[in-house]
Motif scaffolding. Structure first.
Motif, PDB file in Angstrom:
ATOM      1  N   GLY A 195       0.717  -1.210  -0.181  1.00 47.48           N
ATOM      2  CA  GLY A 195       0.007  -0.070   0.001  1.00 47.48           C
ATOM      3  C   GLY A 195       0.987   1.247   0.047  1.00 47.48           C
ATOM      4  O   GLY A 195       0.581   2.245  -0.557  1.00 47.48           O
ATOM      5  N   VAL A 196       2.124   1.162   0.775  1.00 49.72           N
ATOM      6  CA  VAL A 196       2.983   2.282   0.747  1.00 49.72           C
ATOM      7  C   VAL A 196       3.544   2.472  -0.495  1.00 49.72           C
ATOM      8  O   VAL A 196       3.597   3.779  -1.093  1.00 49.72           O
ATOM      9  CB  VAL A 196       3.996   2.234   1.570  1.00 49.72           C
ATOM     10  CG1 VAL A 196       5.156   3.143   1.621  1.00 49.72           C
ATOM     11  CG2 VAL A 196       3.721   1.793   2.910  1.00 49.72           C
ATOM     12  N   PHE A 197       3.755   1.500  -1.250  1.00 52.78           N
ATOM     13  CA  PHE A 197       4.278   1.245  -2.723  1.00 52.78           C
ATOM     14  C   PHE A 197       3.107   1.934  -3.671  1.00 52.78           C
ATOM     15  O   PHE A 197       3.461   2.713  -4.608  1.00 52.78           O
ATOM     16  CB  PHE A 197       4.549   0.131  -3.190  1.00 52.78           C
ATOM     17  CG  PHE A 197       6.189  -0.229  -2.804  1.00 52.78           C
ATOM     18  CD1 PHE A 197       7.185   0.740  -2.439  1.00 52.78           C
ATOM     19  CD2 PHE A 197       6.404  -1.605  -2.387  1.00 52.78           C
ATOM     20  CE1 PHE A 197       8.485   0.473  -1.996  1.00 52.78           C
ATOM     21  CE2 PHE A 197       7.691  -1.806  -1.922  1.00 52.78           C
ATOM     22  CZ  PHE A 197       8.616  -1.067  -1.542  1.00 52.78           C
ATOM     23  N   ALA A 198       1.992   1.648  -3.482  1.00 54.93           N
ATOM     24  CA  ALA A 198       0.633   2.011  -4.040  1.00 54.93           C
ATOM     25  C   ALA A 198       0.726   3.534  -4.046  1.00 54.93           C
ATOM     26  O   ALA A 198       0.325   4.104  -5.370  1.00 54.93           O
ATOM     27  CB  ALA A 198      -0.544   1.404  -3.770  1.00 54.93           C
ATOM     28  N   LEU A 199       0.801   4.020  -3.068  1.00 55.14           N
ATOM     29  CA  LEU A 199       0.827   5.452  -2.977  1.00 55.14           C
ATOM     30  C   LEU A 199       2.006   6.129  -3.769  1.00 55.14           C
ATOM     31  O   LEU A 199       1.743   7.447  -4.393  1.00 55.14           O
ATOM     32  CB  LEU A 199       0.863   5.972  -1.291  1.00 55.14           C
ATOM     33  CG  LEU A 199      -0.289   5.541  -0.520  1.00 55.14           C
ATOM     34  CD1 LEU A 199       0.218   5.959   1.006  1.00 55.14           C
ATOM     35  CD2 LEU A 199      -1.503   6.519  -0.730  1.00 55.14           C
TER      36      LEU A 199
END
Length: 246
Positions: free
Chosen positions: A97-101
């Motif tokens: 999710g961090v990478f998705a941001l």
């Protein structure tokens, strides 16, 4: 001693609408396999890359760092573009999710973002606990004796700190800049650690996009994609994707 089979990225060909699926820290694309199959069955092309060092032994994992893992994400995004997918949504759980941001920040043609169980504040000791828990499970699966496991884990404790400081810094820098103007759905499990609910609210409050939504799932823990509310989560994600401007 049992040989561990290395997990791999998976690609499910569908239509021109594509979804990049990003797994959690110390894990692998199996986190996203059932979601990928569900979305592919609805016509979406799905790709879940495995980050460099993941799916391997803990000793090999800690030889890599967030820059390596992010490169795997970028390569996954470009893989979908090279498959002819003009528009891409990105879905990530936990570190994914961090990478998705960050995908939403760095690529203009991202259509939408779904994040699950994303950490806002994570201390190095907590991240180290995650590594050591993974290491113990991995070594037990290999069939190693407890005495040998303890010796190897002590070595890991000394070796892993530098990489985990880099990971903490990566998370912190992501959360300091949430100027993302993309549709986004934020999800968390009510049975997860309280900090993940706090994180979800922090992200919601600090995103600049007006097209955002936040939802907690009463019976979900951290790995929401494989939990009790999996079917509801799949349905909610599909509903979100259908509303995007493709």
């Amino acid at each position: 001693m049992m040989k561990v089979i290395k997990p791999k990225s998976f690609f499910l060909k569908g239509g021109t609408k594509a979804v990049l699926l990003l797994h959690s820290f110390t894990s692998n694309p199996r986190d996203m396999k059932q979601l990928g199959r569900y979305l592919n069955g609805k016509g979406y092309t799905c790709f879940a890359p495995i980050y460099k060092g993941h799916g391997l032994s803990p000793e090999q994992l800690i030889q890599t760092n967030p820059t390596d893992w992010w490169k795997s994400v970028e390569e996954g995004y470009h893989f979908l573009k090279n498959q002819g997918c003009k528009h891409i949504a990105v879905i990530g759980v936990s570190l994914g999710g961090v990478f998705a941001l960050n995908v939403g920040k760095r690529f203009n043609d991202v259509n939408g973002i779904v994040i699950m169980s994303v950490p806002y504040k994570r201390e190095v000791n907590s991240l180290k606990g995650r590594i050591l828990k993974f290491a113990r499970a991995y070594k037990q699966f290999e069939g190693k004796e407890e005495q040998q496991i303890c010796v190897e884990i002590k070595k890991l404790e000394k070796l892993s700190s530098e990489r985990l400081v880099l990971l903490k810094n990566h998370i912190d820098m992501t959360m300091q800049d949430l100027e993302i103007n993309k549709p986004i759905r934020i999800m968390y499990g009510e049975l997860d650690e309280p900090l993940y609910k706090e994180s979800a609210n922090y992200i919601y409050d600090n995103l600049i996009t007006g097209n955002k939504s936040l939802k907690g799932y009463l019976n979900s823990k951290h790995l929401m994609t494989l939990g009790k509310e999996q079917e509801v989560i799949h349905s909610d994600i599909l509903s979100f994707l259908k509303k995007l401007q493709w």
